[in-house]
Design an enzyme around this catalytic site. Sequence first.
Site, short mmCIF file in Angstrom:
data_model
loop_
_atom_site.label_atom_id
_atom_site.label_comp_id
_atom_site.label_asym_id
_atom_site.label_seq_id
_atom_site.Cartn_x
_atom_site.Cartn_y
_atom_site.Cartn_z
N SER A 124 0.81 4.11 -2.90
CA SER A 124 0.63 5.54 -2.65
C SER A 124 1.74 6.36 -3.29
CB SER A 124 0.58 5.81 -1.13
OG SER A 124 1.84 5.64 -0.52
N ILE B 290 0.84 -1.20 0.00
CA ILE B 290 0.00 0.00 0.00
C ILE B 290 0.87 1.25 0.00
CG2 ILE B 290 -1.90 1.20 1.12
CD1 ILE B 290 -2.63 -1.41 2.50
N TYR B 291 1.93 1.24 0.78
CA TYR B 291 2.87 2.35 0.79
C TYR B 291 3.41 2.60 -0.62
CZ TYR B 291 7.06 5.07 2.00
OH TYR B 291 8.04 6.04 2.08
N THR B 292 3.80 1.51 -1.30
CA THR B 292 4.31 1.62 -2.66
C THR B 292 3.25 2.15 -3.60
OG1 THR B 292 5.86 -0.19 -2.28
CG2 THR B 292 5.33 0.31 -4.56
#
Length: 302
Positions: A157, A153-155
């Site tokens: 974003s 999810i970080y990636t």
Amino acid sequence: MTDKFAGRTAFITGGVNGIGFGIARAFALAGMDLILSYRREEDREEAGRWFDENGLPQPRFVKLDVTDRAGFAQVAADAGKVHVLVNNAGVSVFGPTDEASYADYDWIMGVNFGGVVNGLVSFLPGMKAHGEGGHVVNVASMAAYLSGPQAGIYTASKFAVRGLTESLRYNLAPHGIGVSLMCPGLTRTNAWTSALKRPDDFADSGFKPADAAELEQFGTAFELGMDPLEVGQKTLAGMAENRGLILTHGEFAEDFAEIYQTSLDALPKEDIPEGRLHIERLRRAANKAAADGKAIGLDDLT
């Protein structure tokens, strides 16, 4: 060339610690007027001490949750003329993507991508209206290019911030506003503590509960990172050159070479119809014209 921003006003989200504070210090040393958003009073006070100790004017501090659109709009209304917008605030939360809940997606995307959106919607009208030009820096991460099993999810974003920023650069060129995507690598910050500060509204996580000892061990890697001030100085230098992409760390050549080669290898080796080639030539020409300051419409693409 960095003196081109002296006397200009910059608004930086998350500007009192970590990379945001590194950027703030670099800007202050270059003679810029600062507005810094913060969440924790302790961070604001510590940042304020640095300005006093270095004989520099105190910034204007504004308390802001970057997911609060009404709050963002009020900050923009009260800020006056702003020339530089730095969308920096974010959360670093990790876990197996296949186990993520809606709350995990909503929190991480809401801050890391939604916070950038809120900054743009709130500040761009005023930046265009004053007609004095300026610059937008959207802080992403090397995760905007490099994916991994613990950071889905970080990636996502950061990939989203990358795509938005690259497109926005074309839109703002006619207004004399530069746009940069800044992707830092490992930096000496406490970003690893994000999982310990999860808001109650997003408590229903699919990831296992944050383990403080495990996170502290992970945090030892950050101690080896670049000084945030150096990241800030490199950011300012990239802005002065109006670079669309600012990479602050040099240790990723192997990764970029692999991305490049994998992408080329994935292209089918086949004859391409002239009609499709024509459309892509138009797209490239439109992008070049946009980068040179021309407003592009849909009729430029067919």
